[in-house]
Each structure stands twice: as C-alpha cells, then as structure tokens.
Design an enzyme around this catalytic site. Structure first.
Site, short mmCIF file in Angstrom:
data_model
loop_
_atom_site.label_atom_id
_atom_site.label_comp_id
_atom_site.label_asym_id
_atom_site.label_seq_id
_atom_site.Cartn_x
_atom_site.Cartn_y
_atom_site.Cartn_z
N THR A 46 -23.95 -12.16 28.38
CA THR A 46 -24.23 -12.57 26.99
C THR A 46 -25.35 -11.74 26.38
O THR A 46 -25.29 -11.37 25.21
CB THR A 46 -24.60 -14.07 26.94
OG1 THR A 46 -23.48 -14.83 27.37
CG2 THR A 46 -25.00 -14.50 25.54
N ILE A 62 -18.27 -15.84 28.64
CA ILE A 62 -18.82 -14.50 28.37
C ILE A 62 -19.88 -14.24 29.44
O ILE A 62 -20.95 -14.86 29.40
CB ILE A 62 -19.45 -14.39 26.96
CG1 ILE A 62 -18.42 -14.65 25.86
CG2 ILE A 62 -20.09 -13.00 26.79
CD1 ILE A 62 -18.96 -14.52 24.44
N ASP A 63 -19.55 -13.38 30.39
CA ASP A 63 -20.56 -12.99 31.38
C ASP A 63 -21.18 -11.67 30.91
O ASP A 63 -20.48 -10.68 30.76
CB ASP A 63 -19.96 -12.84 32.78
CG ASP A 63 -21.04 -12.52 33.77
OD1 ASP A 63 -22.03 -13.31 33.83
OD2 ASP A 63 -20.97 -11.48 34.45
N ASP A 107 -16.75 -18.68 33.34
CA ASP A 107 -17.83 -18.06 32.58
C ASP A 107 -17.17 -17.39 31.38
O ASP A 107 -16.53 -16.35 31.53
CB ASP A 107 -18.58 -17.04 33.44
CG ASP A 107 -19.87 -16.57 32.77
OD1 ASP A 107 -20.76 -16.06 33.48
OD2 ASP A 107 -19.97 -16.69 31.53
N GLU A 139 -19.61 -22.77 32.11
CA GLU A 139 -21.03 -22.50 31.90
C GLU A 139 -21.58 -23.27 30.71
O GLU A 139 -22.63 -23.92 30.79
CB GLU A 139 -21.25 -21.00 31.68
CG GLU A 139 -22.71 -20.68 31.36
CD GLU A 139 -23.03 -19.22 31.29
OE1 GLU A 139 -22.10 -18.39 31.35
OE2 GLU A 139 -24.22 -18.89 31.18
N ASP A 141 -20.57 -17.39 37.87
CA ASP A 141 -20.74 -15.94 38.06
C ASP A 141 -20.12 -15.49 39.37
O ASP A 141 -19.69 -14.35 39.52
CB ASP A 141 -22.24 -15.58 38.07
CG ASP A 141 -22.93 -15.82 36.74
OD1 ASP A 141 -23.99 -16.49 36.73
OD2 ASP A 141 -22.40 -15.36 35.71
O1 LIG Z 1 -25.37 -15.93 31.14
P1 LIG Z 1 -24.33 -14.93 31.50
O2 LIG Z 1 -22.97 -15.56 31.62
O3 LIG Z 1 -24.37 -13.72 30.65
O4 LIG Z 1 -24.62 -14.51 33.01
C1 LIG Z 1 -25.74 -13.71 33.40
C2 LIG Z 1 -26.91 -14.64 33.69
O5 LIG Z 1 -27.30 -15.30 32.50
C3 LIG Z 1 -28.09 -13.83 34.22
O6 LIG Z 1 -29.16 -14.71 34.52
C4 LIG Z 1 -27.67 -13.11 35.47
O7 LIG Z 1 -28.73 -12.40 35.95
C5 LIG Z 1 -26.51 -12.20 35.22
O8 LIG Z 1 -26.88 -11.19 34.34
C6 LIG Z 1 -25.34 -12.97 34.65
O9 LIG Z 1 -24.29 -12.09 34.36
MG LIG Z 2 -21.82 -16.62 30.48
MG LIG Z 3 -22.62 -15.28 33.73
#
Ligand SMILES: O=P(O)(O)O[C@H]1[C@H](O)[C@@H](O)[C@H](O)[C@H](O)[C@@H]1O
Ligand SMILES: [Mg+2]
Ligand SMILES: [Mg+2]
Length: 283
Positions: A100, A97-98, A95, A75, A225
C-alpha cells in the site's frame, strides 16, 4: 466429501480465485491513477487507502457469492475489528493491496494476494502483480507457476552467494530499528551478495519461489502477507519456516523462507527477534 471430490472442489475455488485476483488487479490499476485518500492503522507508516477497502470488498463479496459457507480473513476486515481466527473450515486469507505504501507513491510493486486453507493447511495461493501482469500460483501437490511457467527455487546453499529480501514492518521505534538494522548487518557481514527491500512482502516472497532470490525473512508481516506466498514457495521446492527454525505458524507475524534448508538455517541462527504479537491475539 471424498478426497477426489474435495480436490475437484478446491480446483474450482482456485479458478475463481484467479479470475477474482485479475479483476481486483484491474481495480488497483485504475485506482493507482486517481487521487488517493490515505490514512494509517497500527502506526503512522502502516498506510491504508479507500482502494484497499474497496478492493477487499470486491474480492470477498465475489468469493462469498460463490462459496457462502466459507470463512474469510481479510487485512482490512481485520483492521475494522473482525477476528483473525483460522479454523478447520475452508478459509480465504486475503491481502487486497500488498504494498500500500508503494501504491500511495505510485511505486510499481503492488500485488493482490489470495490464499486458501482447509483444516488449517494451505491448499493454494494466487498472487497477482497488478502493474506488470505477472500471475504467481501454487496449489498443494500440483506445483507452482508464474504466468503458466513452472517455478523452481534457487538451490544455492552458500549464503555468501545469496540474495536475501526482507521488509521493514510497521514499527519504527529506535529499539525496534536497532534490532531490524542489526539483523540486516549480520547478513550483510556474512557477506551475502545483497539484501533488498521492495515494499511488498508477497512479491518479495515470490522472488524466492522464482529462484531470483535465495531467501526472505521478516518480523511484522501478517497471515495475509504469508499465506498465498508460502504455498507458492513450497510448491516451487522451497522451505517456509518460523524464525525459531520450527514449522511455519501462519498467525505468528514472522517468517523465514528459502530455496535451501541450509540458507534458512543460517538466517534462523542469526536473527534477533522483534515482537509484533500474533494475528489471532485478542485486540
Ligand atoms: O500493508 P500492506 O498490505 O501493504 O503490507 C505490507 C505491510 O504493511 C508492511 O508492514 C510489510 O513490511 C510489508 O511491506 C507488507 O507488504
Ligand atoms: Mg495490504
Ligand atoms: Mg500486505
């Protein structure tokens, strides 16, 4: 390489992926308690921190040391300008940190997600819930597990008995929000039992794999994701398809996942699309 040798090789890759996800999760936990330097990417609500970048660096440097010939889609590397091109080469889709936004707010829904594909086919996925220590894994033809316990999706076919998860995505223009809220209204009017937004698409998708939720849909997420979660869901007996009802297109930034084809089809037939482009679009 024979298919047996390949299978053994991917098993070794998965072992390294699990160990790396656990190390990355530890780094996330430490960073979560420290001051965060927050910036944004595609929109003011698409947040990123130094921790995202540092955790991705840890993951990719570790994997590259073990597997120097492999390709990497991350990412934050993508945000820094690296192209998101999925080839037939063994490719890691990461990813760091999913969730964030949750991480920034210390809201406890944050995961590390590591997917792995060969010849554009997902071979395995590892998703580690950094805060409660839950580890979700799935390997093609070998099943899906949560902390070693086998996963099976919900077989509920009646949408009026379904719990459905989604995520908002990064766009907040009024027109986009009208479509997003209209889609949610369609499902709430079914009526489904409930709709939930937890702020982490990978952890939400894992709830489909555990059977705790009947379905997930979203416009605006990315391949990092989707990748790990998609193989975990299919190995738990679920379906992961495009929002048009066709096969999943990992780079399309849209997905419908469900325990049953019936509920997936119900959602597909009612969603209005939101165009986020593709991960492999030229920047
Ligand atoms: O940017 P990170 O890795 O936190 O991923 C999130 C996305 O940013 C959101 O748009 C999306 O809607 C999701 O929330 C997704 O988990
Ligand atoms: Mg992320
Ligand atoms: Mg993500």
């Amino acid at each position: 390489m024979s298919s047996d040798m390949e299978a053994e090789s991917w098993a070794e890759c998965m072992d390294v992926a699990v160990k790396t996800a656990l190390r990355a999760g530890q780094m996330v936990r430490v960073s979560m308690m420290q001051e965060k330097r927050v910036s944004s990417k595609s929109t003011p609500t698409d947040l990123v921190t130094e921790a995202d970048q540092q955790v991705e660096e840890l993951i990719i440097s570790t994997l590259r040391e073990h597997f120097p010939s492999h390709r990497f889609i991350g990412e934050e590397s993508s945000a820094a300008g690296e192209k998101c091109i999925l080839t037939d080469n063994p490719t890691w889709i990461i990813d760091p940190i999913d969730g964030t936004c949750n991480f920034v707010h210390s809201f406890p829904m944050v995961a590390v997600s590591i997917g792995f594909a060969v010849k554009k086919q997902l071979e395995f996925g590892v998703i580690y819930h950094c805060l409660d220590g839950t580890l979700y894994t799935g390997r093609r033809s070998h099943g899906a597990f949560c902390n070693g316990v086998r996963l099976r999706v919900s077989k509920e076919k009646d949408v009026s008995k379904a719990l459905i998860l989604t995520e908002i995505g990064a766009k907040r223009e009024p027109h986009t929000l009208d479509i997003f809220l209209g889609n949610m209204k369609q499902l709430l009017s079914a009526p489904v039992h409930g709709v939930r937004i937890i702020g982490s698409s990978t952890l939400a998708l894992c709830q489909v794999a555990t059977g705790a939720a009947e379905a997930y849909y979203q416009y605006g997420l990315h391949c990092w994701d989707i990748a790990a979660a998609a193989i975990i869901i299919t190995e738990a007996g679920g379906c992961v398809i495009d929002t048009t009802g066709g096969p999943l297109d990992l780079m399309s930034r849209r997905v419908v996942a469900a325990g049953s084809q019936e509920i997936a089809d119900y959602i597909v037939q009612r969603l209005k699309p939101i165009n986020y482009g593709r991960d492999d679009d030229d920047p």
